[in-house]
Design a protein around this motif. Structure first.
Motif, PDB file in Angstrom:
ATOM      1  N   GLU A 114      -7.170  -3.966   2.416  1.00 51.65           N
ATOM      2  CA  GLU A 114      -6.074  -2.696   1.537  1.00 51.65           C
ATOM      3  C   GLU A 114      -8.346  -2.344   2.167  1.00 51.65           C
ATOM      4  N   GLN A 142     -11.209  -0.845  -0.888  1.00 53.41           N
ATOM      5  CA  GLN A 142     -11.506  -2.303  -1.249  1.00 53.41           C
ATOM      6  C   GLN A 142     -12.200  -3.313   0.068  1.00 53.41           C
ATOM      7  N   SER A 182       0.653   0.117   6.038  1.00 50.98           N
ATOM      8  CA  SER A 182       0.325   0.613   4.646  1.00 50.98           C
ATOM      9  C   SER A 182       1.732   1.641   4.381  1.00 50.98           C
ATOM     10  N   PRO A 183       2.335   1.681   2.491  1.00 52.30           N
ATOM     11  CA  PRO A 183       0.855   1.678   1.955  1.00 52.30           C
ATOM     12  C   PRO A 183       0.380  -0.382   1.779  1.00 52.30           C
ATOM     13  N   ASN A 184      -0.542  -0.735   1.173  1.00 55.37           N
ATOM     14  CA  ASN A 184      -1.119  -1.730   1.658  1.00 55.37           C
ATOM     15  C   ASN A 184       0.184  -3.092  -0.010  1.00 55.37           C
ATOM     16  N   THR A 214      -2.283  -4.035  -3.134  1.00 53.96           N
ATOM     17  CA  THR A 214      -2.435  -2.777  -3.920  1.00 53.96           C
ATOM     18  C   THR A 214      -1.518  -1.433  -4.020  1.00 53.96           C
ATOM     19  N   ARG A 236      -1.638   0.739  -2.413  1.00 48.91           N
ATOM     20  CA  ARG A 236      -2.204   2.116  -2.278  1.00 48.91           C
ATOM     21  C   ARG A 236      -1.395   2.139  -0.684  1.00 48.91           C
ATOM     22  N   LEU A 248      -3.382   4.477   2.759  1.00 49.09           N
ATOM     23  CA  LEU A 248      -4.458   5.147   3.302  1.00 49.09           C
ATOM     24  C   LEU A 248      -3.868   5.377   5.071  1.00 49.09           C
TER      25      LEU A 248
END
Length: 347
Positions: free
Chosen positions: A193, A196, A220-222, A225, A227, A229
């Motif tokens: 990610e 991070q 993405s999403p990771n 995590t 999340r 991005l």
């Protein structure tokens, strides 16, 4: 090709068997590794393969034949690791060293077009003891293990100098200077990610150069995590190290594929600056200023690549001034923006 291709008596279907039994599973690969290598070459792709030569499972033919090859204390049952069955081979033992070398040598002899090996090590030494070392040398295990590994790698390098090998074991503590001469790169973390990674790669770069720091663009999403991005941020962060991809092209939109293709072309142009240049740290992400910045400059100070990242976002945020460093004061430089963001929707 990552895992699951080996094992005869104990086919590899999960992470609890078959390590050490490096025999092609013909049910999964009826045309063998050679068939995959040829298919990759036909499409202009260099072929890479995953190996974990230092490990075995207690569910394996290797362990059945050579139970004395593992690291363990003679008076205790070994405690397995990953999958409840993984064990570490005693690389201080010359027979184990020969086994590891012959594994790679046979793979490369049978498949000379293999271009890349991902050398994994998903368990650290936990059953401290050696059946090979004498009683008065048990305290030498860590040292003799590393020396044994170095001997194996030096033999491999002497015969296959152009083979690219990644040391994939940051979680296992394998990112160390002792193995750097025989591996092209380290895998920093399975966490790809981008936000991070800004922190992780900043810390890693205190000890290791960008050319040795595997930094891949994740999906993405990771996967760790959760999340989402932007693709630009994911590429920009990965470009501060040794750029790679951890994405499935068939799951990317056409806009994402176009951006990725251009970004990879861009990286190839600036790669010499990043991988061989001098690193200047401008703003640390650990200073909690909401930003991070660094730059790479060629020793002749002719070219530079500048990175700036926003790590936090909140109302009324004040962005600090970025001051470049390391440039020649009496030269004029042309500033060009790279990886210009396209209109890519977040998933």
């Amino acid at each position: 090709m990552d895992d699951g291709w080996f094992g005869d008596k104990y086919p590899r279907k999960s992470d609890n068997s078959s390590l050490g039994d490096w025999t092609v599973d013909t049910h999964k690969l009826p045309h063998g590794i050679d068939g995959l290598v040829k298919a990759a070459k036909k499409h202009g792709i260099k072929f890479g393969i995953w190996l974990e030569p230092e490990m075995t499972n207690n569910v394996s033919e290797l362990y059945e034949k050579h139970p004395d090859w593992i690291i363990r204390q003679s008076n205790r049952e070994p405690r397995p690791g990953r999958g409840g069955t993984q064990l570490v081979l005693d690389v201080s033992n010359p027979k184990v060293q020969d086994f590891m070398y012959q594994l790679v040598d046979k793979l490369m002899t049978d498949n000379p077009d293999v271009a890349y090996i991902k050398w994994d090590a998903n368990m650290n030494i936990s059953n401290y003891g050696s059946s090979y070392l004498t009683a008065d040398k048990q305290s030498h295990l860590y040292i003799d293990y590393q020396r044994g590994l170095r001997r194996v790698m030096e033999r491999i390098r002497a015969k296959y100098p152009d083979l690219v090998i990644q040391a994939c074991a940051s979680g296992g503590g394998r990112a160390n200077y002792g193995v750097l001469p025989n591996f092209e790169e380290f895998w920093v973390s399975d966490n790809t990610e981008a936000l991070q990674r800004i922190y992780m790669q900043w810390g890693t770069s205190y000890f290791f150069p960008a050319v040795a720091m595997g930094a891949h663009v994740g999906s993405s999403p990771n996967h760790q995590t959760g999340r989402a991005l932007p693709l630009k941020l994911r590429f920009d962060v990965a470009m501060t190290g040794r750029l790679g991809m951890e994405m499935q092209p068939k799951n990317m939109t056409e806009e994402e594929r176009v951006f990725a293709r251009k970004a990879i072309e861009t990286y190839k142009q600036i790669r010499p600056v990043i991988q061989q240049g001098d690193l200047y740290r401008l703003i640390s992400p650990y200073d909690d200023l909401g930003v991070a910045s660094l730059m790479y400059i060629t020793p002749e100070k002719e070219r530079a690549v500048f990175f700036a990242f926003k790590t936090m976002h909140y109302q009324g945020q004040i962005i600090p001034r970025f001051r470049m460093a390391g440039l020649e004061t009496n030269k004029q430089y042309c500033l060009t923006e790279l990886n210009v963001e396209a209109k890519i929707r977040l998933p």
